[in-house]
Design an enzyme around this catalytic site. Structure first.
Site, short mmCIF file in Angstrom:
data_model
loop_
_atom_site.label_atom_id
_atom_site.label_comp_id
_atom_site.label_asym_id
_atom_site.label_seq_id
_atom_site.Cartn_x
_atom_site.Cartn_y
_atom_site.Cartn_z
N LYS A 1 -16.60 20.84 27.44
CA LYS A 1 -15.94 22.14 27.66
C LYS A 1 -14.59 22.14 26.94
O LYS A 1 -14.25 23.11 26.24
CB LYS A 1 -15.75 22.38 29.14
CG LYS A 1 -14.90 23.56 29.48
CD LYS A 1 -14.91 23.88 30.97
CE LYS A 1 -14.14 22.90 31.78
NZ LYS A 1 -12.68 22.99 31.61
N SER B 1 -1.25 20.98 31.41
CA SER B 1 -1.13 20.59 30.00
C SER B 1 -1.68 21.67 29.07
O SER B 1 -1.42 21.67 27.86
CB SER B 1 -1.94 19.31 29.75
OG SER B 1 -3.34 19.61 29.85
N GLN B 2 -2.41 22.62 29.66
CA GLN B 2 -3.11 23.60 28.84
C GLN B 2 -2.14 24.47 28.06
O GLN B 2 -2.40 24.86 26.92
CB GLN B 2 -4.02 24.45 29.74
CG GLN B 2 -5.14 23.63 30.37
CD GLN B 2 -5.76 24.27 31.60
OE1 GLN B 2 -5.25 25.26 32.13
NE2 GLN B 2 -6.84 23.70 32.09
N SER C 1 -1.61 15.55 33.05
CA SER C 1 -2.81 15.69 32.21
C SER C 1 -2.51 15.37 30.75
O SER C 1 -2.98 16.06 29.84
CB SER C 1 -3.35 17.13 32.34
OG SER C 1 -4.08 17.26 33.54
N ASP D 1 -9.94 15.95 36.32
CA ASP D 1 -11.36 16.32 36.47
C ASP D 1 -12.22 15.15 36.92
O ASP D 1 -13.38 15.35 37.29
CB ASP D 1 -11.89 16.88 35.15
CG ASP D 1 -11.24 18.21 34.82
OD1 ASP D 1 -11.47 18.73 33.70
OD2 ASP D 1 -10.49 18.74 35.67
N ARG E 1 -9.42 21.39 45.42
CA ARG E 1 -10.38 20.28 45.39
C ARG E 1 -10.04 19.18 46.38
O ARG E 1 -10.92 18.37 46.73
CB ARG E 1 -10.50 19.71 43.97
CG ARG E 1 -11.33 20.60 43.07
CD ARG E 1 -11.54 20.04 41.68
NE ARG E 1 -12.35 20.95 40.90
CZ ARG E 1 -12.41 20.95 39.58
NH1 ARG E 1 -11.71 20.08 38.87
NH2 ARG E 1 -13.19 21.83 38.95
N ARG F 1 -17.77 21.58 39.58
CA ARG F 1 -17.74 20.12 39.79
C ARG F 1 -18.02 19.75 41.24
O ARG F 1 -18.48 18.64 41.52
CB ARG F 1 -16.40 19.53 39.33
CG ARG F 1 -16.20 19.66 37.83
CD ARG F 1 -14.92 19.01 37.36
NE ARG F 1 -14.52 19.54 36.08
CZ ARG F 1 -14.95 19.05 34.89
NH1 ARG F 1 -15.72 17.99 34.86
NH2 ARG F 1 -14.58 19.63 33.76
O1 LIG Z 1 -7.04 21.13 28.32
C1 LIG Z 1 -8.17 21.06 28.87
O2 LIG Z 1 -9.25 21.15 28.27
C2 LIG Z 1 -8.21 20.81 30.33
C3 LIG Z 1 -7.08 20.42 31.00
C4 LIG Z 1 -7.04 20.08 32.44
O3 LIG Z 1 -6.26 21.03 33.13
P1 LIG Z 1 -4.70 20.75 33.48
O4 LIG Z 1 -4.00 20.39 32.21
O5 LIG Z 1 -4.22 22.03 34.07
O6 LIG Z 1 -4.72 19.60 34.45
C5 LIG Z 1 -8.44 20.03 33.06
O7 LIG Z 1 -8.37 20.14 34.48
C6 LIG Z 1 -9.33 21.11 32.51
O8 LIG Z 1 -10.63 21.02 33.09
C7 LIG Z 1 -9.50 20.97 31.01
C1 LIG Z 2 -10.23 22.83 36.07
C2 LIG Z 2 -11.23 22.94 35.23
O1 LIG Z 2 -11.28 23.85 34.16
P1 LIG Z 2 -10.21 24.98 33.82
O2 LIG Z 2 -8.82 24.45 34.19
O3 LIG Z 2 -10.37 25.20 32.35
O4 LIG Z 2 -10.57 26.20 34.63
C3 LIG Z 2 -12.43 22.05 35.31
O5 LIG Z 2 -13.27 22.16 34.38
O6 LIG Z 2 -12.53 21.28 36.28
#
Ligand SMILES: O=C(O)C1=C[C@@H](OP(=O)(O)O)[C@@H](O)[C@H](O)C1
Ligand SMILES: C=C(OP(=O)(O)O)C(=O)O
Length: 408
Positions: free
Chosen positions: A20, A152-153, A178, A293, A324, A365
């Site tokens: 993903k 981190s997104q 993250s 995750d 979670r 999940r």
């Molecule tokens: O950058 C990414 O692809 C992701 C970052 C993570 O989120 P956080 O950075 O908010 O922890 C993770 O939980 C998410 O499923 C995928």
């Molecule tokens: C938190 C998740 O995804 P997202 O943050 O992209 O919604 C995940 O895939 O567990």
């Protein structure tokens, strides 16, 4: 959709689900240079990313994504349940200049945007601190200072945004959570002609000479881990194909090592993850803040160990698709597992797992966690279609691995 699982031995060979994180990044990459994604299996979240790039002006033919004109920012964008797509897109919209209403599903509307709102203060305004919200304005300088403790997104999004405009600088206010996903973004962008360096809490994005991405979406270790743990708990062995070779930093792929630490045979060779169950499993203590995750993946194996498992770094698990900390604990409890949690940790005790009945709490999940527990003594999972957020092949793959599953 209701899934009824009978006790099964999970064994055989399966292709890893597509990542993903990589899938979304490779679709968003088409804003920089064309992307041709072979055999793309689009999950709900990847479909959200496809729709976003389409709305920004990328032409989409099958799985070929090519930017053929100046990017535009639409009046409205919908992000479903994908926080990765949302939080990577807001920096991109900000650098382009936007007057855009953004929204998502009920899970996404509950997830925080505080850090990005604060970081963009003075340049881009938000009509509300959660979705739906209208973002208006343009980031005037190619510099941003942002708190790293929420997600981190955003940082991955600014790496894309500054790559789009020929460079910029990101100062991250610690703690940086993250981190593994930031490294993933930097490594991917640099592999495609970008020039991004991270020094301490600063990220320097230089002008890149980007090349097209033509290829497959790499396999997803965190999603594949549920196939692996199903095999471990049911006395099987499994080969998961199409995984990427382990990089030199931690991340979702660290689950390979965690399962080995818990007593299973678990290693990667020639892009295959080999997993064999063992009679003696043991608990571990792990901090998941850099790879959140993995919490459901570790929790799926923990009850079958001979000693407790302690999962720390759980604060941000509360703001995923579900809380979670609660949904992992509630799901385990419904299968007879002894579990405790407080602000800092979840403790999962060795337990005799019994048949359970759960309703997926809009969290893919958690349904996957419940499936692992079900292979021991049976189980029923309602709203089981929730796995489509990341892996639409989940139930089909488990059936191909000899899972005795009835889908109603
Ligand atoms: O950058 C990414 O692809 C992701 C970052 C993570 O989120 P956080 O950075 O908010 O922890 C993770 O939980 C998410 O499923 C995928
Ligand atoms: C938190 C998740 O995804 P997202 O943050 O992209 O919604 C995940 O895939 O567990």
């Amino acid at each position: 959709m209701l899934v009824e699982i009978n006790p099964s031995k999970i064994y055989g060979k399966v292709k890893a689900p597509q990542s993903k994180s990589f899938g979304i990044r490779l679709v968003l990459y088409s804003l920089l240079k064309e992307s041709k994604l072979d055999n793309l299996i689009s999950s709900d979240d990847v479909n959200v990313a496809i729709n976003v790039v389409k709305q920004l002006g990328v032409s989409v033919e099958g799985t070929y994504f090519k930017r053929e004109k100046e990017l535009v920012t639409p009046k409205f964008l919908y992000f479903g349940g994908s926080a990765t797509t949302l939080r990577m897109s807001i920096p991109i919209l900000s650098i382009l200049g936007a007057d855009t209403i953004i929204d998502g599903d009920e899970t996404l509307r509950k997830r925080p945007l505080n850090a990005i709102i604060k970081a963009l203060e003075g340049s881009v305004s938000f009509s509300s601190s959660s979705l739906p919200t209208k973002i208006s304005g343009k980031l005037k300088e190619n510099f941003v200072r942002i708190e790293g403790g929420e997600s981190s997104q955003y940082i991955s999004g600014f790496i894309y945004a500054f790559s789009l405009v020929g460079g910029g600088e990101i100062e991250i206010i610690p703690p940086i959570s993250s981190k593994s996903y930031i490294y993933l973004t930097i490594e991917l962008i640099n592999s495609l002609g970008g020039n991004v360096k991270m020094k301490g809490n600063k990220i320097y994005v230089e002008k890149g000479d980007f090349k097209p991405y033509i290829g497959k979406v790499p396999g997803d270790y965190a999603l594949a881990s549920f196939y692996a743990s199903s095999s471990i708990v049911s006395g099987g062995e499994i080969v998961i194909e199409d995984v990427y070779e382990l990089p030199n930093f931690d991340g979702d792929h660290s689950i390979v090592n965690f399962y080995e630490m818990m007593g299973a045979e678990s290693y990667v060779k020639d892009n295959k993850w080999i997993v064999k169950s063992s009679e003696k499993l043991n608990g571990i203590e792990v901090n998941v803040d850099d790879y959140p995750d993995l919490a459901p993946s570790i929790a799926s194996l923990a009850p079958f160990s001979s000693s407790p498992t302690v999962i720390k770094g759980i604060k941000r698990l509360k703001t995923k698709e579900s809380n979670r900390v609660v949904t992992i604990s509630e799901t385990l409890s419904k299968f007879g597992v002894k579990v405790e949690y407080d602000e800092d940790k979840i403790i999962i005790y060795p337990s005799k797992v019994k048949a359970g009945h759960v309703i997926c709490p809009n969290d893919h999940r958690i349904a996957m966690l419940a499936s692992v527990l079900s292979f021991k003594s049976g189980g029923i999972i309602e709203k089981a279609e929730c796995v489509n957020k990341s892996n639409p092949n989940f139930w089909k793959d488990l059936i191909s691995l000899n899972g005795r599953i009835i889908i109603r």
